[in-house]
Design an enzyme around this catalytic site. Structure first.
Site, PDB file in Angstrom:
ATOM      1  N   LYS A 105       0.839  -1.195   0.000  1.00 58.31           N
ATOM      2  CA  LYS A 105       0.000   0.000   0.000  1.00 58.31           C
ATOM      3  C   LYS A 105       0.880   1.255   0.000  1.00 58.31           C
ATOM      4  O   LYS A 105       1.861   1.315   0.729  1.00 58.31           O
ATOM      5  CB  LYS A 105      -0.888  -0.011   1.254  1.00 58.31           C
ATOM      6  CG  LYS A 105      -1.706   1.257   1.451  1.00 58.31           C
ATOM      7  CD  LYS A 105      -2.767   1.434   0.381  1.00 58.31           C
ATOM      8  CE  LYS A 105      -3.230   2.877   0.257  1.00 58.31           C
ATOM      9  NZ  LYS A 105      -3.984   3.121  -1.000  1.00 58.31           N
ATOM     10  N   ASN A 112       5.218   6.469  -6.646  1.00 60.51           N
ATOM     11  CA  ASN A 112       3.847   6.732  -7.068  1.00 60.51           C
ATOM     12  C   ASN A 112       3.704   8.227  -7.325  1.00 60.51           C
ATOM     13  O   ASN A 112       3.505   9.003  -6.400  1.00 60.51           O
ATOM     14  CB  ASN A 112       2.896   6.245  -5.965  1.00 60.51           C
ATOM     15  CG  ASN A 112       1.446   6.580  -6.251  1.00 60.51           C
ATOM     16  OD1 ASN A 112       1.117   7.120  -7.297  1.00 60.51           O
ATOM     17  ND2 ASN A 112       0.583   6.256  -5.301  1.00 60.51           N
ATOM     18  N   CYS A 144      -1.036   9.296  -8.166  1.00 64.23           N
ATOM     19  CA  CYS A 144      -2.259   9.006  -7.427  1.00 64.23           C
ATOM     20  C   CYS A 144      -3.268  10.126  -7.638  1.00 64.23           C
ATOM     21  O   CYS A 144      -3.001  11.275  -7.317  1.00 64.23           O
ATOM     22  CB  CYS A 144      -1.966   8.868  -5.946  1.00 64.23           C
ATOM     23  SG  CYS A 144      -3.475   8.636  -4.987  1.00 64.23           S
ATOM     24  N   GLY A 165      -9.531  -2.003 -12.954  1.00 73.02           N
ATOM     25  CA  GLY A 165     -10.316  -3.202 -13.223  1.00 73.02           C
ATOM     26  C   GLY A 165     -10.347  -3.538 -14.710  1.00 73.02           C
ATOM     27  O   GLY A 165      -9.767  -2.821 -15.534  1.00 73.02           O
TER      28      GLY A 165
END
Ligand SMILES: Cc1cc2nc3c(=O)[nH]c(=O)nc-3n(C[C@H](O)[C@H](O)[C@H](O)COP(=O)(O)OP(=O)(O)OC[C@H]3O[C@@H](n4cnc5c(N)ncnc54)[C@H](O)[C@@H]3O)c2cc1C
Ligand SMILES: Cc1cc2nc3c(=O)[nH]c(=O)nc-3n(C[C@H](O)[C@H](O)[C@H](O)COP(=O)(O)OP(=O)(O)OC[C@H]3O[C@@H](n4cnc5c(N)ncnc54)[C@H](O)[C@@H]3O)c2cc1C
Ligand SMILES: Cc1cc2nc3c(=O)[nH]c(=O)nc-3n(C[C@H](O)[C@H](O)[C@H](O)COP(=O)(O)O)c2cc1C
Ligand SMILES: Cc1cc2nc3c(=O)[nH]c(=O)nc-3n(C[C@H](O)[C@H](O)[C@H](O)COP(=O)(O)O)c2cc1C
Ligand code: FES
Ligand code: FES
Lengths: 303, 261, 303, 261
Positions: free
Chosen positions: A45, A126, A129, A216
């Site tokens: 995470k 990252n 985000c 997804g």
């Protein structure tokens, strides 16, 4: 014997399947559902320097073949992670990739420095985000932004450095090249695509954060295209993700040029998804009699 | 070792216009379940209704190795689920979450449920053996009143209210609760349902110095504590933090939760 | 009485539902399946100055909740359209929007000039087709490109001018503002998102064109977000599309700020989709007791 | 007026490991169908297998008002379709496309099919009444040989070949075709199947100066001529153009088609 191992700038993954950041917690949440030893790596995470509580709920919306999330980087902070999570993760054969995000470039540098002394395998930047107000995504949408942050963090980072790109750009190739030029050891993509869902009866967004990042199966064709474009433009290894749910999806990314792949949203639907993907890849390689994943990586032949 | 279960549907029964009871054969869950826990169900294969849906365990039949879930058709997921029939398989994980705490020493217990929040309370009532049990159940209207017989069987006193008075008393279910509190005393209140109702019950419990557990709802991704989407505000040393309904809940002690989001 | 009519710079649509360009042919293909008189408007298959044969087949790939297409603007040319198609379309109550694309700005200007004398209701500038090598999409990915083409075409276009945007950009707001400044009467979006699908057994792309444009339910959250962003940034009406299959989807776009919406891919799955969407909108308005679509347009309340 | 049909499945029969026959009750289609036409089926509701799948009409029972389709499970769409059972509804449109041309004056007819391409030929054979009929059918292996009885019933001579010789002759089906052409003469050949086979048949027909119709396949979007994705190269005044399989085909005269894409 099919050899699934892959080497990404010294990170020797037993197989090319890595759990995607933010979708696999710190691994322990999945230990009852799947065998962590069988997963090539885990990208944890996204961490920030200090712990964060993240955004207001609701933080998730289901969309056709996808989801929007607006978690907003809730995490225990880099020190909490080192103290509480590395010992557990290290007990497993899986590689540990630490995903970091910050409000300022200095944050990133400090985290990279701290983590460079820890028993981890790689750092994933990252810069993409979409769910936090300050920093992060802002760095990822221009080549200049990416250049600057990669250059500075590189100085502090003694581990293999993966730069994770946002798909919310006109030309992903330019951004990838900028990261490579400033010393990224690998490029991972795609992070989520900015999206919005509205509850038509409440006449309000579904997410309390109004917008969120889409992931997804729905995003897969966009991700495959971008992975292909980036793999054609840089020489460093590419780690592909976006909608991978099974071995066939993973192969699609690898053919497009990904040396490894990450599995994200699919973990929510199927908590054994990562290992299922490993087995799916193995199966494909057997059918086609490929001995090594390098027989697959980048092997798509265009018309 | 897999805890991703593929279990057989024993029956699907339509309880009212939009509410269904499904009986699922699952030795695995029966052996591990406690009241207040839920299962996370893939309602349709493939990409239709992509995410799993969280549904509370409403009853456990230890002999038949079956659990009941009761659900209302809200959107596509529950719609698909309602179309399953005997012999179909359902893909689910569970039992998940923290159950209600059943205290040994208590004599008088109240459960207060609203709408789909009543279902986990039935299982809870059936597991509380030693105490006197009062059940307060609020529904939109007559059409939504289901499982009345079961609740009657599993409680000593049953109060029903509907918004429009078409069954039981008219208005909020907290009205009969407050009414009863004038004459009786409860040692603990368990509540589950719409947030406004829960808030009201928590206030009443506080005023009357009664222990109280609440079961919360939030949109979920993984159901197992990994994705962090199912946040709810709880108290912490430095004021507040976001806990997670699927893992830290769904059941919380009422004084842990902050209801201001 | 619910009033579904909507006025977009003089184009008076009986309802806000328009068939999206390239997905509804020239209308006649659907006449056996649905009532063309009940559809607010039809944006015809993208036209070029001369007729075109388009790209090699296969030209379509199914993806999770979406499709990729690479038709590449096969069309009879603007003159063929005027001769063969306007007479049929004009027999119906539906408004005629003519979608045009070109290799050069001059092509666009010439088509706009020719069409300005014809019995049509509006012109939609397709500066965002990802499936042709030259021109088109290239104009749509920068504010400068959009400014230039809108400015020049505006001079020749005597009909309401809709500029259709590509989602393949970092900042859609900037591009939309550029179009508005140079005289666009309305903005439509989104066109397809560039994507790729690979046949893993053949190790080749599914599309002979290698890449294609993604559309269908999968893209909806991205489209809703962009429509919201654009509606917040410009004063001209916005026409929203991307994954609309039913009335609820349409309402989502209208709440986000769309004055009208277009239905594309859904027509393939359900050839009566446009009219079903009209009825769905009507139904929603009845439930919520809204008298006019203006009670819906832009009425989302953010958190 | 709607031509989007929701029709009842009468039966689904597994003919071989991966091939299924589905009988669908549809007065609408029965009244309008010709051999060579197809239907476009939504194989699963919702977004699973989003697009309709084109499947040829394999048989028409005018009395029972039923059509048969026969399909091989290839991917998700046909997989879903194979799971339908008696009483389910299928959402389909059709009949679509241009049928085979049945010439009145001919005496000797040959059909040449390969794999899933054999199915529309059965319906064609059953509608040709006046001529002598030879059927040449090629399959991968024994496991894929289906509907043999029906083809026998509807033809005067039946030739079967498989790639591995596990049934009929071994090798290409064009071998027995050429063999027969040494002794017999056909007035017309109808062919449907994999492109290499079709090309070969077209060449044979040309050499022997026999009329020939081919039925082509292409990935489809709408199935009704609107989306223009199902392109196939055909001859035109200025050389070639892209025609569309769903509307201009699937049946073409062999001399119209250009096989170089
Ligand atoms: C711990 C827990 C226990 C629950 N127990 C029950 C029960 O026993 N019986 C019952 O009828 N319902 C119960 N619910 C609510 C149930 O999960 C939702 O009604 C259901 O997910 C709606 O799915 P849908 O596809 O029909 O609706 P859609 O609106 O199509 O769902 C879209 C998305 O939103 C989520 N969602 C929508 N409503 C809710 C909600 N109220 N809570 C959480 N997520 C939601 C869905 O899971 C899905 O991800 C419970 C919820 C939680 C969190
Ligand atoms: C005019 C016509 C008639 C046909 N008749 C028959 C028949 O009678 N029996 C039979 O078994 N098959 C027939 N086919 C082939 C059949 O359409 C495909 O096998 C089927 O679409 C595969 O779908 P799927 O979801 O199982 O495969 P997937 O690979 O999952 O399909 C993905 C996408 O590709 C398309 N596609 C894949 N293969 C083909 C193909 N060969 N032709 C066209 N589209 C394809 C699908 O329609 C879908 O859009 C016919 C095709 C056409 C064009
Ligand atoms: C709930 C959630 C949380 C995420 N958190 C992070 C994060 O902290 N850091 C990060 O780099 N990516 C994060 N991502 C993005 C994923 O790592 C991945 O890039 C994206 O989801 C696409 O892959 P998928 O389609 O397989 O999910 C998150 C995604 C989801 C769904
Ligand atoms: C097969 C196909 C052809 C298309 N052709 C055109 C075109 O000619 N001109 C254009 O502006 N858009 C074209 N589009 C884009 C659509 O008009 C629309 O912008 C896009 O499909 C998104 O909407 P949808 O998700 O509802 O399909 C085409 C789309 C498809 C699927
Ligand atoms: S649903 Fe994933 S943490 Fe609760
Ligand atoms: S499938 Fe749309 S034109 Fe043929």
């Amino acid at each position: 014997m099919t050899d699934l191992s892959v080497d990404i700038k010294g990170m020797k993954f037993e197989n090319p399947v890595i759990a995607a950041s933010g979708t696999f917690g710190f691994g322990r949440e999945f230990k009852d559902y799947t065998d962590l030893d069988m997963i090539g790596g885990i990208s944890v995470k996204g961490l920030t320097l200090e712990s964060r509580q993240g955004n207001k709920p609701p933080r998730i919306a289901e969309t056709p073949a996808g989801i929007l999330n607006s978690v907003g980087l809730q995490n225990p902070g880099v020190k909490g992670f080192i103290r509480d999570e590395i010992p557990f993760l290290r007990k497993h054969k899986t590689k540990i990739i630490v995903n970091i995000a910050g409000n300022t470039i200095e944050d990133y540098c400090e985290m990279a420095e701290i983590l460079s002394d820890e028993d981890i395998d790689g750092i994933e930047l990252n810069v993409s985000c979409p769910n936090v107000k300050k920093g992060c995504a802002a760095f990822g949408t221009t080549s200049e932004g990416i250049s600057e942050i990669t250059k500075k963090v590189r100085k502090y980072c003694k581990k293999p450095l993966i730069v994770k790109l946002t798909p919310n750009v006109t030309d992903i190739k330019e951004v990838a090249k900028a990261a490579e030029e400033e010393g990224a050891d690998a490029i991972s993509l795609i992070n989520t695509i900015l999206g919005m869902a509205i509850d038509i009866h409440k006449k309000r967004p579904v997410l309390a954060n109004n917008m969120g990042g889409m992931s997804g199966p729905a995003v897969k064709p966009i991700a495959v295209r971008m992975v292909y474009e980036v793999a054609q433009s840089v020489n460093v290894p590419v780690i592909g993700m976006g909608g991978i749910s099974n071995g066939d999806d993973a192969i699609e990314f690898m053919l497009a040029g990904a040396s490894a792949i990450m599995v994200g949203t699919a973990n929510f639907v199927n908590p054994a998804a990562c290992v299922d993907v490993v087995n799916g890849i193995k199966n494909y390689m057997k059918i086609h009699d490929f001995k090594s994943v390098y027989d697959v990586i980048g092997k798509v032949k265009l018309y | 070792m897999s805890r991703i279960l593929s279990e057989k549907v024993e029956s699907v029964e339509k309880l009212s216009r939009s509410i269904y009871k499904m009986t699922i054969n699952s030795e695995y869950i029966v052996e591990r379940a406690y009241p207040g826990q839920f299962v996370n169900i893939k309602c349709c294969d493939g990409i239709n209704a992509l995410l799993r849906r969280p549904i509370s365990i409403c009853n456990v039949d230890k002999e038949k190795k079956c659990i009941d879930i009761v659900f209302q058709v809200k959107g596509i997921g529950t719609e698909y689920l309602s179309k399953k029939t005997l012999g179909d398989k359902v893909d689910l994980i569970g039992p998940l979450g923290n159950p209600f705490t059943i205290l040994k020493e208590v004599k008088n217990v109240a459960v207060v449920g609203g709408g789909i929040g009543v279902f986990p309370l039935l299982y809870l009532l059936s597991e509380i053996k030693a105490a006197k049990k009062s059940a307060f159940l609020g529904f939109r209207n007559k059409d939504f009143v289901v499982l009345k017989d079961e609740f009657e069987k599993n409680s000593d006193k049953l109060f029903i209210s509907t918004d429009d008075g078409s069954e039981g008393s008219k208005g909020l279910i907290t009205v009969p609760l407050e009414e009863q509190l004038k004459s009786s005393k409860f040692d603990i209140i368990y509540t589950c349902g719409p947030t406004p109702m829960i808030k009201k019950v928590v206030d009443i419990a506080k005023e009357n110095e009664i222990k109280c557990q609440v079961s919360l709802e939030q949109r979920m991704g993984c159901g197992i504590g990994a994705c962090l989407v199912c946040a709810c505000k709880t108290k912490s040393d430095d004021g507040w933090k976001y806990s997670h309904v699927c893992k830290d809940g769904p059941v919380f002690w009422s004084n842990e939760v902050i209801f201001d989001d």
